[in-house]
Design a protein around this motif. Structure first.
Motif, PDB file in Angstrom:
ATOM      1  N   HIS A  66      -4.595  -3.328   4.163  1.00  0.00           N
ATOM      2  CA  HIS A  66      -3.398  -4.011   3.674  1.00  0.00           C
ATOM      3  C   HIS A  66      -3.669  -5.496   3.455  1.00  0.00           C
ATOM      4  O   HIS A  66      -3.279  -6.058   2.422  1.00  0.00           O
ATOM      5  CB  HIS A  66      -2.268  -3.824   4.694  1.00  0.00           C
ATOM      6  CG  HIS A  66      -0.958  -4.402   4.255  1.00  0.00           C
ATOM      7  ND1 HIS A  66      -0.195  -3.822   3.261  1.00  0.00           N
ATOM      8  CD2 HIS A  66      -0.271  -5.501   4.667  1.00  0.00           C
ATOM      9  CE1 HIS A  66       0.907  -4.544   3.075  1.00  0.00           C
ATOM     10  NE2 HIS A  66       0.885  -5.577   3.912  1.00  0.00           N
ATOM     11  N   ARG A 123       0.443   2.090  11.730  1.00  0.00           N
ATOM     12  CA  ARG A 123       0.114   1.602  10.384  1.00  0.00           C
ATOM     13  C   ARG A 123       1.378   1.182   9.638  1.00  0.00           C
ATOM     14  O   ARG A 123       1.417   0.116   9.000  1.00  0.00           O
ATOM     15  CB  ARG A 123      -0.639   2.679   9.598  1.00  0.00           C
ATOM     16  CG  ARG A 123      -1.036   2.235   8.193  1.00  0.00           C
ATOM     17  CD  ARG A 123      -1.772   3.339   7.452  1.00  0.00           C
ATOM     18  NE  ARG A 123      -3.090   3.570   7.989  1.00  0.00           N
ATOM     19  CZ  ARG A 123      -4.184   2.869   7.674  1.00  0.00           C
ATOM     20  NH1 ARG A 123      -4.086   1.852   6.811  1.00  0.00           N
ATOM     21  NH2 ARG A 123      -5.339   3.176   8.189  1.00  0.00           N
ATOM     22  N   GLU A 124       2.416   2.011   9.719  1.00  0.00           N
ATOM     23  CA  GLU A 124       3.667   1.676   9.036  1.00  0.00           C
ATOM     24  C   GLU A 124       4.247   0.367   9.570  1.00  0.00           C
ATOM     25  O   GLU A 124       4.706  -0.484   8.798  1.00  0.00           O
ATOM     26  CB  GLU A 124       4.671   2.818   9.220  1.00  0.00           C
ATOM     27  CG  GLU A 124       5.986   2.594   8.480  1.00  0.00           C
ATOM     28  CD  GLU A 124       6.934   3.776   8.608  1.00  0.00           C
ATOM     29  OE1 GLU A 124       8.100   3.630   8.202  1.00  0.00           O
ATOM     30  OE2 GLU A 124       6.515   4.831   9.122  1.00  0.00           O
ATOM     31  N   LEU A 125       4.185   0.173  10.878  1.00  0.00           N
ATOM     32  CA  LEU A 125       4.741  -1.033  11.491  1.00  0.00           C
ATOM     33  C   LEU A 125       3.994  -2.290  11.045  1.00  0.00           C
ATOM     34  O   LEU A 125       4.597  -3.269  10.602  1.00  0.00           O
ATOM     35  CB  LEU A 125       4.690  -0.908  13.013  1.00  0.00           C
ATOM     36  CG  LEU A 125       5.710   0.029  13.657  1.00  0.00           C
ATOM     37  CD1 LEU A 125       5.332   0.290  15.116  1.00  0.00           C
ATOM     38  CD2 LEU A 125       7.116  -0.567  13.568  1.00  0.00           C
ATOM     39  N   ALA A 138      -0.181   6.738  12.562  1.00  0.00           N
ATOM     40  CA  ALA A 138       0.683   6.644  11.387  1.00  0.00           C
ATOM     41  C   ALA A 138       1.838   5.671  11.623  1.00  0.00           C
ATOM     42  O   ALA A 138       2.162   4.842  10.751  1.00  0.00           O
ATOM     43  CB  ALA A 138       1.227   8.029  11.029  1.00  0.00           C
ATOM     44  N   ILE A 139       2.452   5.748  12.815  1.00  0.00           N
ATOM     45  CA  ILE A 139       3.556   4.831  13.136  1.00  0.00           C
ATOM     46  C   ILE A 139       3.042   3.398  13.201  1.00  0.00           C
ATOM     47  O   ILE A 139       3.668   2.469  12.666  1.00  0.00           O
ATOM     48  CB  ILE A 139       4.206   5.241  14.477  1.00  0.00           C
ATOM     49  CG1 ILE A 139       4.938   6.573  14.320  1.00  0.00           C
ATOM     50  CG2 ILE A 139       5.155   4.149  14.969  1.00  0.00           C
ATOM     51  CD1 ILE A 139       5.476   7.131  15.631  1.00  0.00           C
ATOM     52  N   THR A 171      -2.440  -6.754  11.193  1.00  0.00           N
ATOM     53  CA  THR A 171      -2.143  -5.763  10.177  1.00  0.00           C
ATOM     54  C   THR A 171      -3.433  -5.004   9.906  1.00  0.00           C
ATOM     55  O   THR A 171      -4.472  -5.304  10.497  1.00  0.00           O
ATOM     56  CB  THR A 171      -1.566  -6.397   8.899  1.00  0.00           C
ATOM     57  OG1 THR A 171      -1.107  -5.346   8.024  1.00  0.00           O
ATOM     58  CG2 THR A 171      -2.610  -7.221   8.150  1.00  0.00           C
ATOM     59  N   GLU A 228       1.916  -2.759   8.578  1.00  0.00           N
ATOM     60  CA  GLU A 228       1.855  -3.002   7.142  1.00  0.00           C
ATOM     61  C   GLU A 228       3.207  -3.431   6.584  1.00  0.00           C
ATOM     62  O   GLU A 228       3.273  -4.025   5.509  1.00  0.00           O
ATOM     63  CB  GLU A 228       1.312  -1.775   6.412  1.00  0.00           C
ATOM     64  CG  GLU A 228      -0.173  -1.528   6.713  1.00  0.00           C
ATOM     65  CD  GLU A 228      -0.797  -0.417   5.893  1.00  0.00           C
ATOM     66  OE1 GLU A 228      -0.036   0.326   5.230  1.00  0.00           O
ATOM     67  OE2 GLU A 228      -2.032  -0.280   5.920  1.00  0.00           O
ATOM     68  N   ALA A 229       4.285  -3.159   7.335  1.00  0.00           N
ATOM     69  CA  ALA A 229       5.592  -3.686   6.955  1.00  0.00           C
ATOM     70  C   ALA A 229       5.613  -5.197   7.165  1.00  0.00           C
ATOM     71  O   ALA A 229       6.133  -5.945   6.331  1.00  0.00           O
ATOM     72  CB  ALA A 229       6.692  -3.011   7.759  1.00  0.00           C
TER      73      ALA A 229
END
Length: 368
Positions: free
Chosen positions: A191, A130-132, A127-128, A187, A134-135
């Motif tokens: 995304h 993916r967030e990184l 989860a972390i 990424t 995709e930012a």
């Protein structure tokens, strides 16, 4: 491999060779578009940037490097880790389906790093990560450092492997573009492509695609290509709609009923293949392309050489070196073969935009 005691007809090595070359678009160059070819071939091995371009140059009529580069720029093709835990160039659709198909192999790979991941919540890591990414696209170093801040006692390399195994990470452009490139930044496929991953295709559907591109083949052949195990059940379910043969060692091989199986004496023109070409990596038994006496000759340590096919079989290696295409046959070529190889080399250089800048010369193989 499973030996069969049936009376299935035998396909000799040359017959297997010609059939595989036909499926691989190497017996005659295909009019397919770059996108259609990448789809048909179920992707192109792509540890390095240039091999997919040379792979298509050997296979397609009218190919230009810009055709594949444009697919990459338009996000119709991507670079992603899939089969055998190696980077492949896939169509966008295949990236979103074949990657889930081989997830079991990525989970198995991750198990090799469990000691370095003690105390790491892999779901939270995914989860972390993916967030990184995709930012904004991140290099593996950036991703590793961010994860290390969360789990300072973990092995840094294991953390980055875990992110790669748990998520479908693609290399964003300009990495992979012809005449350009850049460092690897990552990424998620979803995304980058702007749509969610598809459900994993059934093994059965992928068996049929594999046979269309690499057949005739045994169960173990496909398992080698995919990096998966336990595909026997899929072949057995499909058996009523397939045809079966034996190779010269008695191993059962499967095929699509209407797939081309040219005569063993069908001419096979010379072809220049890049390093890591799927033709040489996608069967458990590579004797259909690699003569017994040449096993291992296209590798040295972790280095793979660009390879030359003559009469359909591995016959040498080649390189672009100091303004020359240097061809190093493993054995003696006849004058006619040398002329054909030279002509094919000239064509390859012209297609790849290097025709006037390079000489062609034959060297001597000095490797063991």
């Amino acid at each position: 491999m499973t030996k069969t005691t049936t009376t299935a007809p035998v396909l000799g090595t040359r017959a297997l060779n010609r059939a595989t070359l036909d499926r691989q678009l190497l017996l005659r160059r295909s009019p397919l578009s770059a996108k259609a070819a990448v789809e048909h071939l179920l992707g192109l091995q792509a540890q390095n940037v240039k091999p997919p371009y040379y792979a298509l140059a050997a296979r397609l009529d009218g190919f230009t490097p810009e055709a594949l580069s444009r697919l990459m720029a338009d996000r119709e093709a991507v670079r992603i880790v899939t089969m055998r835990s190696t980077i492949h160039t896939h169509t966008a659709a295949d990236a979103l389906t074949l990657r889930p198909l081989v997830q079991a192999a990525r989970d198995r790979e991750l198990g090799n790093f469990r000691k370095g991941l003690t105390g790491v919540d892999l779901d939270r890591l995914a989860a972390i990560s993916r967030e990184l990414v995709e930012a904004e696209p991140r290099t593996m170093k950036q991703l590793r450092e961010a994860l290390l801040a969360e789990w300072p006692d973990a092995d840094p390399f294991a953390l980055s492997v875990a992110a790669r195994c748990r998520l479908p990470l693609v290399q964003v452009t300009p990495r992979g573009l012809w005449g350009r490139s850049g460092q690897v930044a990552l990424t998620t496929a979803e995304h980058w492509l702007g749509r969610p991953a598809e459900p994993a295709p059934t093994p059965d559907a992928t068996v049929l695609r594999y046979l269309a591109a690499f057949g005739p083949a045994s169960v173990k052949d496909m398992q080698t290509w995919a990096g998966l195990t336990r595909l026997r059940e899929a072949f057995e379910r499909l058996r009523p709609q397939l045809v079966t043969f034996r190779d010269e060692n008695g191993v059962e091989i499967f095929d699509l009923p209407d797939a081309p199986r040219p005569d063993a004496d069908t001419p096979a023109p010379p072809r220049f293949l890049p390093e890591f070409d799927n033709l040489l990596l996608s069967h458990a038994d590579r004797s259909r392309v690699v003569p017994a006496g040449l096993k291992g000759r296209s590798w040295q340590g972790n280095q793979a050489y660009c390879t030359l096919l003559v009469d359909g079989f591995l016959a040498g290696v080649w390189k672009l070196d100091d303004g020359a295409l240097v061809i190093e046959p493993f054995g003696t070529l006849t004058k006619a073969q040398r002329d054909e190889v030279t002509e094919e080399g000239e064509r390859m250089l012209k297609v790849m935009g290097q025709g006037e800048a390079y000489d062609i010369r034959f060297g001597t193989v000095v490797r063991p």
